[in-house]
Write a protein that holds these residues in place. Sequence first.
Motif, short mmCIF file in Angstrom:
data_model
loop_
_atom_site.label_atom_id
_atom_site.label_comp_id
_atom_site.label_asym_id
_atom_site.label_seq_id
_atom_site.Cartn_x
_atom_site.Cartn_y
_atom_site.Cartn_z
N ILE A 33 -12.41 -11.86 65.39
CA ILE A 33 -12.98 -12.57 64.23
C ILE A 33 -12.08 -13.74 63.85
O ILE A 33 -12.56 -14.86 63.61
CB ILE A 33 -13.12 -11.61 63.03
N HIS A 34 -10.78 -13.49 63.81
CA HIS A 34 -9.83 -14.52 63.39
C HIS A 34 -9.86 -15.75 64.30
O HIS A 34 -9.75 -16.88 63.84
CB HIS A 34 -8.42 -13.93 63.35
N THR A 35 -10.01 -15.52 65.59
CA THR A 35 -9.95 -16.63 66.54
C THR A 35 -11.30 -17.32 66.76
O THR A 35 -11.34 -18.46 67.22
CB THR A 35 -9.43 -16.15 67.91
N ASN A 36 -12.41 -16.65 66.41
CA ASN A 36 -13.72 -17.21 66.75
C ASN A 36 -14.66 -17.48 65.58
O ASN A 36 -15.66 -18.18 65.74
CB ASN A 36 -14.44 -16.28 67.74
N GLU A 37 -14.36 -16.91 64.39
CA GLU A 37 -15.29 -17.07 63.28
C GLU A 37 -14.79 -18.12 62.29
O GLU A 37 -13.58 -18.37 62.18
CB GLU A 37 -15.47 -15.73 62.55
N PRO A 38 -15.72 -18.75 61.54
CA PRO A 38 -15.33 -19.74 60.53
C PRO A 38 -14.47 -19.12 59.43
O PRO A 38 -14.31 -17.90 59.36
CB PRO A 38 -16.68 -20.21 59.96
N ALA A 39 -13.91 -19.97 58.57
CA ALA A 39 -13.01 -19.53 57.50
C ALA A 39 -13.66 -18.45 56.64
O ALA A 39 -14.86 -18.44 56.42
CB ALA A 39 -12.60 -20.72 56.63
N GLY A 40 -12.83 -17.55 56.15
CA GLY A 40 -13.28 -16.41 55.34
C GLY A 40 -12.35 -15.24 55.59
O GLY A 40 -11.86 -15.07 56.71
N ASP A 41 -12.08 -14.45 54.57
CA ASP A 41 -11.12 -13.36 54.70
C ASP A 41 -11.75 -12.13 55.35
O ASP A 41 -12.98 -11.95 55.33
CB ASP A 41 -10.54 -13.00 53.33
N ILE A 42 -10.88 -11.28 55.90
CA ILE A 42 -11.31 -10.09 56.64
C ILE A 42 -10.86 -8.84 55.88
O ILE A 42 -9.74 -8.78 55.37
CB ILE A 42 -10.70 -10.07 58.05
N LEU A 43 -11.73 -7.84 55.81
CA LEU A 43 -11.38 -6.53 55.24
C LEU A 43 -11.62 -5.47 56.31
O LEU A 43 -12.74 -5.31 56.80
CB LEU A 43 -12.22 -6.25 54.00
N VAL A 44 -10.53 -4.76 56.68
CA VAL A 44 -10.60 -3.74 57.72
C VAL A 44 -10.47 -2.36 57.06
O VAL A 44 -9.57 -2.14 56.25
CB VAL A 44 -9.47 -3.92 58.75
N PHE A 45 -11.36 -1.43 57.41
CA PHE A 45 -11.30 -0.08 56.85
C PHE A 45 -10.71 0.89 57.87
O PHE A 45 -11.25 1.07 58.96
CB PHE A 45 -12.70 0.40 56.43
N LEU A 46 -9.59 1.53 57.47
CA LEU A 46 -8.97 2.58 58.28
C LEU A 46 -8.80 3.83 57.41
O LEU A 46 -9.22 3.85 56.26
CB LEU A 46 -7.64 2.10 58.85
N THR A 47 -8.14 4.85 57.96
CA THR A 47 -8.17 6.16 57.32
C THR A 47 -6.98 6.47 56.41
O THR A 47 -7.11 7.19 55.43
CB THR A 47 -8.27 7.26 58.38
N GLY A 48 -5.77 5.96 56.72
CA GLY A 48 -4.60 6.34 55.93
C GLY A 48 -3.42 5.43 56.17
O GLY A 48 -3.47 4.50 56.99
N GLN A 49 -2.33 5.71 55.46
CA GLN A 49 -1.14 4.84 55.49
C GLN A 49 -0.57 4.67 56.90
O GLN A 49 -0.23 3.56 57.31
CB GLN A 49 -0.07 5.41 54.55
N VAL A 50 -0.44 5.76 57.64
CA VAL A 50 0.16 5.68 58.98
C VAL A 50 -0.65 4.78 59.89
O VAL A 50 -0.11 3.89 60.57
CB VAL A 50 0.29 7.10 59.60
N GLU A 51 -1.98 4.98 59.91
CA GLU A 51 -2.86 4.17 60.76
C GLU A 51 -2.85 2.71 60.31
O GLU A 51 -2.86 1.79 61.15
CB GLU A 51 -4.29 4.71 60.72
N ILE A 52 -2.82 2.48 58.99
CA ILE A 52 -2.82 1.11 58.46
C ILE A 52 -1.55 0.36 58.87
O ILE A 52 -1.61 -0.79 59.34
CB ILE A 52 -2.98 1.13 56.93
N GLU A 53 -0.40 1.01 58.73
CA GLU A 53 0.86 0.35 59.08
C GLU A 53 0.95 0.09 60.58
O GLU A 53 1.47 -0.94 61.01
CB GLU A 53 2.03 1.20 58.59
N LYS A 54 0.42 1.02 61.37
CA LYS A 54 0.40 0.82 62.83
C LYS A 54 -0.48 -0.39 63.17
O LYS A 54 -0.10 -1.24 63.99
CB LYS A 54 -0.13 2.08 63.51
N ALA A 55 -1.65 -0.46 62.55
CA ALA A 55 -2.57 -1.58 62.81
C ALA A 55 -1.95 -2.90 62.37
O ALA A 55 -2.09 -3.92 63.05
CB ALA A 55 -3.89 -1.34 62.08
N CYS A 56 -1.25 -2.91 61.22
CA CYS A 56 -0.58 -4.13 60.74
C CYS A 56 0.45 -4.62 61.76
O CYS A 56 0.54 -5.82 62.05
CB CYS A 56 0.10 -3.87 59.40
N ASP A 57 1.24 -3.69 62.30
CA ASP A 57 2.27 -4.05 63.28
C ASP A 57 1.66 -4.68 64.53
O ASP A 57 2.09 -5.74 65.00
CB ASP A 57 3.08 -2.81 63.68
#
Length: 417
Positions: A235-259
């Motif tokens: 989405i970041h590389t191919n879609e026009p401007a606009g923010d992204i909201l990603v839904f995951l399950t918990g803190q561990v998964e979120i921090e892993k995805a951020c990294d």
Amino acid sequence: MEKKSKPYKTKGGTATEPVPLPIHKHRERLVRAVKQNPFVVVTGETGSGKTTQLPQYLYQAGFGKGAVIGVTQPRRVAAISVAQRVSEEMGCPLGREVGYQVRFDDCTSKDTAIKYMTDGCLLREILADASLSRYSVIILDEAHERSLNTDILFGLLKKLFQKKKHGDRQAPLKVVVMSATLETEKLSEFLEDCPVCTIPGRTYPVTEIFCNLIGPKDRESSVYVKEVVKVALDIHTNEPAGDILVFLTGQVEIEKACDVLYEKAESIDYRHDVEDRSVKGLLILPLYGSMPTDQQRQIFQPPPAGIRKCVISTNIAATSLTVNGIRYIVDSGFVKQLNHNSRVGLDVLEVVPISKTEAKQRAGRAGRTCAGKCFRIYSREFWEKCMPEYTIPEIQRTSLTSVILTLKCLGVHDVIR
């Protein structure tokens, strides 16, 4: 590990101007309904302004004079952040006219007229003051989540109203139940056939796309974390401007995805042949319940010029909080849910597929200010075979020990009936 809680800003979207909230057109009708009825159900999509605006309307109509307008939230993060937002809108310091109370943190004073709190805090207040004499209005927000405490409050407030109906001369307490998606007819019938006020929500279309990256057998967190990162980067590389909201399950998964997303976004060679050249960087922000309050505030700040914001969140961003500027949703299809395990006799957090109503809630976070897109990483087969129509209420899937003990403390001895 400390760095993981900080925003991940990659090299280098302009923030979208806020639009008038849909609830503004219905102000007089809502205040009139609350004045004329002991119970009112207010339904409308998330982002319509129910949580922040209705308490202010009631305060300005005089309900906060000499009494408190109480607003419950299932999550402590929402109670704190919404109180901060409303205090800013009213131009008063947090803790004076507008305050909040969550477990271990009471930011209120004798001047507080609008009080945001978790539903557990209100339940504990009822133990000390069964008639809730300090309050003129109780607003039960996010009722569609059917949290254990909110369900108990439904019954207790109805019982309180019936007592007042039969000869109690004290000024009647007003109860407003707010929900994004709920079976309003059943609730209205339960609450003395009270009126239902509907607020129209999103006005822009949201295109829903099944990416077919996971199927019914893909339940491992490593699989869906990898796929949501892949879709967010695409989405970041191919879609026009606009923010992204990603839904995951918990803190561990979120921090892993951020990294992982941070590492991959850093290595992007931004192409000059893309139609929208305004996006040159990515600001990656985690959001989960145990985050410090000052870090949660960054979620609501507009990103710098030329930077796209990507919020990676638990289900808290699906209902309790509205993040402006979101145009793209990446839905993992999973949520952490508390379920009772009878073999060990304990409530355990399990990762389970979300319901179809939850999936629609998530998609609804896009398209607030312009047309949006929701990328579902799962297949249509996963949608049909694995996802239930509605979320099972917490009272039907967790231990009722605390519920029974609470009701006994309140003098409800015939619990079965």
